[in-house]
Design a protein around this motif. Sequence first.
Motif, mmCIF file in Angstrom:
data_model
loop_
_atom_site.group_PDB
_atom_site.id
_atom_site.type_symbol
_atom_site.label_atom_id
_atom_site.label_comp_id
_atom_site.label_asym_id
_atom_site.label_seq_id
_atom_site.Cartn_x
_atom_site.Cartn_y
_atom_site.Cartn_z
ATOM 1 N N UNK A 13 -12.567 -12.856 3.597
ATOM 2 C CA UNK A 13 -13.143 -14.199 3.700
ATOM 3 C C UNK A 13 -12.103 -15.302 3.498
ATOM 4 N N UNK A 14 -10.863 -14.901 3.324
ATOM 5 C CA UNK A 14 -9.779 -15.876 3.194
ATOM 6 C C UNK A 14 -9.244 -16.201 4.585
ATOM 7 N N UNK A 15 -9.107 -17.492 4.950
ATOM 8 C CA UNK A 15 -8.657 -17.838 6.305
ATOM 9 C C UNK A 15 -7.231 -17.392 6.612
ATOM 10 N N UNK A 16 -6.422 -17.153 5.593
ATOM 11 C CA UNK A 16 -5.049 -16.711 5.825
ATOM 12 C C UNK A 16 -5.012 -15.208 6.066
ATOM 13 N N UNK A 17 -3.997 -14.772 6.823
ATOM 14 C CA UNK A 17 -3.729 -13.339 6.953
ATOM 15 C C UNK A 17 -3.015 -12.863 5.688
ATOM 16 N N UNK A 18 -3.571 -11.852 5.013
ATOM 17 C CA UNK A 18 -2.933 -11.302 3.827
ATOM 18 C C UNK A 18 -2.484 -9.882 4.158
ATOM 19 N N UNK A 19 -1.191 -9.684 4.235
ATOM 20 C CA UNK A 19 -0.602 -8.398 4.590
ATOM 21 C C UNK A 19 0.000 -7.786 3.327
ATOM 22 N N UNK A 20 -0.276 -6.495 3.072
ATOM 23 C CA UNK A 20 0.146 -5.847 1.834
ATOM 24 C C UNK A 20 1.029 -4.645 2.170
ATOM 25 N N UNK A 21 2.181 -4.543 1.476
ATOM 26 C CA UNK A 21 3.135 -3.465 1.740
ATOM 27 C C UNK A 21 3.566 -2.844 0.402
ATOM 28 N N UNK A 22 3.744 -1.530 0.419
ATOM 29 C CA UNK A 22 4.211 -0.809 -0.767
ATOM 30 C C UNK A 22 5.676 -0.423 -0.575
ATOM 31 N N UNK A 23 6.589 -0.948 -1.400
ATOM 32 C CA UNK A 23 8.010 -0.616 -1.240
ATOM 33 C C UNK A 23 8.267 0.868 -1.535
ATOM 34 N N UNK A 24 9.128 1.508 -0.720
ATOM 35 C CA UNK A 24 9.567 2.885 -0.967
ATOM 36 C C UNK A 24 11.072 2.945 -0.783
ATOM 37 N N UNK A 25 11.676 4.036 -1.241
ATOM 38 C CA UNK A 25 13.119 4.241 -1.113
ATOM 39 C C UNK A 25 13.897 3.057 -1.679
ATOM 40 N N UNK A 26 13.453 2.590 -2.868
ATOM 41 C CA UNK A 26 14.127 1.479 -3.556
ATOM 42 C C UNK A 26 14.188 0.215 -2.699
ATOM 43 N N UNK A 27 13.117 -0.026 -1.950
ATOM 44 C CA UNK A 27 13.033 -1.247 -1.155
ATOM 45 C C UNK A 27 13.691 -1.171 0.199
ATOM 46 N N UNK B 199 4.274 -5.833 -2.194
ATOM 47 C CA UNK B 199 4.709 -7.033 -1.487
ATOM 48 C C UNK B 199 3.521 -7.611 -0.726
ATOM 49 N N UNK B 200 3.224 -8.893 -0.987
ATOM 50 C CA UNK B 200 2.160 -9.598 -0.270
ATOM 51 C C UNK B 200 2.821 -10.626 0.657
ATOM 52 N N UNK B 201 2.534 -10.534 1.943
ATOM 53 C CA UNK B 201 2.998 -11.527 2.916
ATOM 54 C C UNK B 201 1.788 -12.316 3.385
#
Length: 630
Positions: free
Chosen positions: A47-61, A141-143
């Motif tokens: 319900x948030x008008x912005x795109x919320x993209x979520x990423x999980x860092x692996x291999x030390x980023x 990481x949230x973009x």
Amino acid sequence: MHVERHYRELEKIEEIHIHNIDMTEMYQEAPQVKKPEKVRFSNVMKHVPSDINVFLPIDDGEDYIIERIGWSMLERVNLNLEDVEGRKLSQASPFYYELFKDTFKEVYKTGKTKNMRLFYYLSDKIKTISQVNIVLDEGEIYAISDLKSTFEDFRSGDHEDTDDENKATLIEYFSQTGSYYKIRNEYTWTPGIYNIINRSKEPNDAFYNIIFDMVIPEDRPLVDELLETMSPETDTYENIIRIKTPGGHIKYLDTYLYSKFDENGDEISHYGLFKDISVDSHKHLTRPVDFMLNGFNHNSKLSLLVEPLSKRYEFSEGFYKIIEVPKEEYRHSKNIIENIVEDDVKEDIYKLINGELKEINHVVTYMVNGNKDNQKICELFIERFKYGKKNHSIGFLTDITLARQKQRELMESNATKNILIKEVHHRVKNNLQVLTSYLNLERKANKNDPNDILDNMQTRLSSLALLHEKTYHTEDFANINLANYMADQDSTLHSLFGAKGINFVSEVDPDINLSLDVITPLLLIIDELTMNAIKHAFPDYDMPNKTISKKIKYIEDHICELILKDNGIGLKSHESLINHNLGWEIVKNLTRQINGELEILNCEVGTGFRIIFPESFDHTLEYHLHNKEK
């Protein structure tokens, strides 16, 4: 498709321009490497008008697993969340991986939020603008992406102006003013701004300060200092800046800025007002400080330093001749201090910068461009002071290399010439002390108007600079010809105030020779009386034959008379001048300094002053006054 990256220093944000993008190439099939888990607050995110993209860092980023992609992006690439979640970003979207990997890694390592701005172009027109905030939260990481209007939407979204808006636009047009306000890192510009810069509105104007982006390199330090100093303690800023428009025109803008801060010191909003004063102001008369600098611009041995401890510095031409660096190539920094030979001097300069000292006054050895074989002996004086809540500084740099060379030569000859060279050294220091005293008096008298301080210092600085230059090569400080000085002083006054239509006439006995101790205060007396006449004698600009005259002659052996008159409106009463005028107090003190006598003349037209004084301190007025009583 090609990508261009730029970093905007002013907004501290990276811009990425993506041309002719094919959305079908943004994502591709890739194996799932992690079973999807429900993302925190996923129902809220829908319900948030912005795109919320979520990423999980692996291999030390080094790579990232996609946990969530915003709905707007999924719609544009015609995919479902199941098609991308649990995949490595580098495999599912090599394009976005290359675009974001360095920024993601920096956020992952430092925990600091980063901002980016993406422009998507189609046929050289902006199709979409995306403001991206990248945040680290609990190891993920949230973009967060805010999609802005397309180019067509931007154009079609313009609404019809109301009557009030039309009136405001008309007022801005005729007054040559424009303004903006900034909230949540977005700018809104009034039509007057586009009239000033002579171009139409563009879709990305909301994302950067279009005025500051046009500031010429010479005034860039003003903008840099603004960005450093705006705070809850210093929430307003006023100055004059110069911009170069897209058409190549240089314009002078009177600038007023105001910021509002919350209780934590974070900026909530920002407002700016600009007035185009290019037509009304001559290049050299735009700011009061220009008058001061002009008084030194023909002196290659003495330089005025305005704000030398700040990025907002302005130096007269002599500074660049002393250090032998062209003005357009000079960049002010602490590196110049390292060209000074004396370590104790360098230490004091750093103490002055840090606020541990209020002033320095040193003779220094300066290596030109760091060259030990090209050294100059200079006298450096800098004073720092506070005006309101801001720190300011002013100083002087004097090249005394030639004087020191003469000193060495004359010290080898005899003691008399040795004393002469010491007088050269002390003369410079005494003049600087005179200027410092004037500054202190002006700050007390005009503490609420710094422009008056600069205006009132103008001719004083010019006269002392002239005195310094004329006596620099003299060998007889006891017999200085006054007529030569007065001719040059009149020329200086014509150049500074000729535009006011005032004639300056001098009649000086060519045989009058004065000592340096007498001629210095005498010239300052003439400055004060002349400035008083310029300010008050001719309130009507169109008055005909406006004249300020000076006549200096011998009236007895070794006794001189100065009569200075104007043909202006005259004094309302002598008491109004005597009781409430800083300049009058200065004139009285300087007259006592030369053992003189001062009186106000009764004139049918205008105002006049008479001063009698001895040609040197070896003579007095006692004999003259005795004869006058008889």
